[in-house]
Scaffold this active site. Structure first.
Site, short mmCIF file in Angstrom:
data_model
loop_
_atom_site.label_atom_id
_atom_site.label_comp_id
_atom_site.label_asym_id
_atom_site.label_seq_id
_atom_site.Cartn_x
_atom_site.Cartn_y
_atom_site.Cartn_z
CG HIS A 1 -2.11 -0.84 1.14
ND1 HIS A 1 -2.07 -2.16 1.48
CD2 HIS A 1 -3.38 -0.58 0.72
CE1 HIS A 1 -3.27 -2.69 1.28
NE2 HIS A 1 -4.08 -1.75 0.81
CE LYS B 1 -3.59 -0.54 4.98
NZ LYS B 1 -4.86 0.05 5.44
P1 NAD Z 1 -7.39 9.35 5.25
O1 NAD Z 1 -6.45 9.58 6.39
O2 NAD Z 1 -7.10 9.96 3.92
O3 NAD Z 1 -8.89 9.82 5.67
C1 NAD Z 1 -9.44 9.64 6.95
C2 NAD Z 1 -10.30 10.88 7.23
O4 NAD Z 1 -11.07 10.64 8.41
C3 NAD Z 1 -9.44 12.15 7.48
O5 NAD Z 1 -9.91 13.20 6.64
C4 NAD Z 1 -9.70 12.45 8.96
O6 NAD Z 1 -9.67 13.83 9.26
C5 NAD Z 1 -11.12 11.86 9.13
N1 NAD Z 1 -11.45 11.63 10.54
C6 NAD Z 1 -10.68 11.08 11.52
N2 NAD Z 1 -11.35 11.12 12.70
C7 NAD Z 1 -12.55 11.69 12.45
C8 NAD Z 1 -13.68 12.02 13.28
N3 NAD Z 1 -13.69 11.75 14.59
N4 NAD Z 1 -14.75 12.61 12.69
C9 NAD Z 1 -14.76 12.87 11.36
N5 NAD Z 1 -13.71 12.61 10.54
C10 NAD Z 1 -12.63 12.01 11.09
O7 NAD Z 1 -7.52 7.76 5.13
P2 NAD Z 1 -8.09 6.87 3.92
O8 NAD Z 1 -6.97 6.45 3.04
O9 NAD Z 1 -9.28 7.53 3.32
O10 NAD Z 1 -8.53 5.56 4.72
C11 NAD Z 1 -9.43 5.64 5.81
C12 NAD Z 1 -9.67 4.24 6.37
O11 NAD Z 1 -10.34 3.42 5.38
C13 NAD Z 1 -8.39 3.47 6.73
O12 NAD Z 1 -8.65 2.68 7.88
C14 NAD Z 1 -8.17 2.57 5.52
O13 NAD Z 1 -7.41 1.42 5.80
C15 NAD Z 1 -9.60 2.22 5.18
N6 NAD Z 1 -9.85 1.75 3.81
C16 NAD Z 1 -10.70 0.71 3.69
C17 NAD Z 1 -11.08 0.24 2.45
C18 NAD Z 1 -12.11 -0.86 2.35
O14 NAD Z 1 -12.50 -1.23 1.24
N7 NAD Z 1 -12.60 -1.37 3.48
C19 NAD Z 1 -10.55 0.84 1.29
C20 NAD Z 1 -9.66 1.92 1.44
C21 NAD Z 1 -9.33 2.38 2.71
#
Ligand code: NAD
Length: 273
Positions: A160, A164
C-alpha cells in the site's frame, strides 16, 4: 422503482476515501449526499464538500456534528479511524440507520463495540468493499481447503501507499481469515505477522503475512500457496479507490430495508454459502 434517493452521510469527508465517496455518490443513481462530516478542528469544516472532492459546489457544507447529520440521514459511509468509527457506530445505533464501515486496524475490543451497534443499526463492515477482493476471499478459502497445510504453506503479501497507518492491511487479514476458514483453523493462533533475525523454520500450517509500504499504491494483494516444486498465486490489484466507494454505496442500498444486524460484504454480494 420510484423510491426516493437514499440520503447518505460521508464521515471523514476530506480524506482519500471520503473525497472518492463524494464523487461516486454524485455519479451513482439512487443515492444523494445528505451531509458531510469531518473531525472538529479540521481545516475543511465549513467548506463545500463538492469543492473539496473536486466536483464544484454541491451546497453540502462539511460539518463537525455527526449526530445532527445522522438523525436526518439514512446511511453513513465511514472510512475514518478505529476510535472515530466506534463513536459513529454508537450514534448510528441511536439514529437507527445504516452504518457502512470500511475503517481498518480495529482492535478486538473496538470490533466488539461496532458489532454491538448492530443491535439497533444495520452495520455492514468489511476490510475491503470491492467485488474482486471478496471473490478472491472465496477462492482463497477453496484453495486453502483443497491444498492441505501439511504440504502447502500460505503466505499473504500486500503493498500500500506510504501514508497507510495499519499493518497488515484489513484486506490481508480478510484473506487470512478466509484461508484459516478453509483450513478449519483459528487465524489468531496460526499466523506469523512478521519475521526478523534467527526465526527458526516455518511452523507447519502457519499463515504468514508480509507487508510493503511505499509511493501511491492503492492496494496490491497476493495469496501464495507454496508446495514442493510449485506455487499457486491468487492476486488482486486495485487501480482506483472508486471500487471501494461503489462497493460501500451498494452496501448501503442493500442494507436499506434489512433488519438491524452486523453484516459483511459477502452478505451484500450474495457470496455466502
Ligand atoms: P485518510 O487519512 O485519507 O482519511 C481519513 C479521514 O477521516 C481524514 O480526513 C480524517 O480527518 C477523518 N477523521 C478522523 N477522525 C474523524 C472524526 N472523529 N470525525 C470525522 N472525521 C474524522 O484515510 P483513507 O486512506 O481515506 O482511509 C481511511 C480508512 O479506510 C483506513 O482505515 C483505511 O485502511 C480504510 N480503507 C478501507 C477500504 C475498504 O474497502 N474497506 C478501502 C480503502 C481504505
Amino acid at each position: 422503482m420510484s423510491e426516493a434517493p437514499m440520503k447518505l452521510v460521508v464521515v471523514g469527508a476530506a480524506g482519500r476515501m471520503g473525497q472518492t465517496l463524494i464523487r461516486t455518490i454524485a455519479a451513482m443513481d439512487g443515492v444523494m449526499l445528505h451531509a458531510a462530516v469531518e473531525r472538529s478542528g479540521s481545516p475543511f469544516v465549513g467548506k463545500d464538500a463538492g469543492e473539496i472532492a473536486g466536483l464544484g459546489p454541491t451546497g453540502v457544507i462539511i460539518g463537525d456534528d455527526p449526530l445532527a447529520a445522522f438523525l436526518h440521514g439514512e446511511g453513513v459511509l465511514d472510512f475514518t479511524s478505529p476510535a472515530a468509527t466506534v463513536n459513529f457506530a454508537g450514534l448510528a445505533a441511536q439514529a437507527r440507520i445504516v452504518h457502512v464501515v470500511g475503517t481498518t486496524g480495529c482492535s478486538v475490543e473496538e470490533e466488539e463495540k461496532i458489532k454491538a451497534a448492530g443491535r439497533h443499526a444495520r452495520v455492514v463492515k468489511s476490510g475491503n468493499m470491492s467485488l474482486g477482493v471478496n471473490l478472491l476471499g472465496v477462492l482463497t478459502e477453496q484453495a486453502a481447503r483443497a491444498l492441505p497445510g501439511n504440504d502447502w504453506d500460505i503466505e499473504i503479501l500486500e503493498m500500500h501507499h506510504k501514508h497507510k497507518v495499519d499493518a497488515p492491511s484489513g484486506t490481508a487479514l480478510l484473506l487470512g481469515e478466509a484461508a484459516a476458514r478453509g483450513r478449519g483453523i483459528d487465524l489468531a493462533n496460526h499466523s506469523v505477522r512478521s519475521r526478523d533475525g534467527h526465526t527458526g523454520a516455518r511452523p507447519k500450517g502457519a499463515i504468514g503475512f508480509a507487508t510493503l509500504r511505499g509511493g501511491s499504491v492503492i492496494g496490491e494483494h497476493s495469496v501464495l500457496i507454496a508446495g514442493e516444486g510449485e506455487i499457486v498465486t491468487l492476486s488482486h490489484s486495485a487501480g482506483d479507490r472508486s471500487i471501494f466507494a461503489r462497493g460501500a454505496i451498494s452496501a448501503a442500498l442493500w442494507a436499506r430495508d434489512k433488519k438491524p444486524g452486523f453484516y459483511s460484504m459477502l452478505d451484500v454480494l450474495g457470496l455466502t454459502r
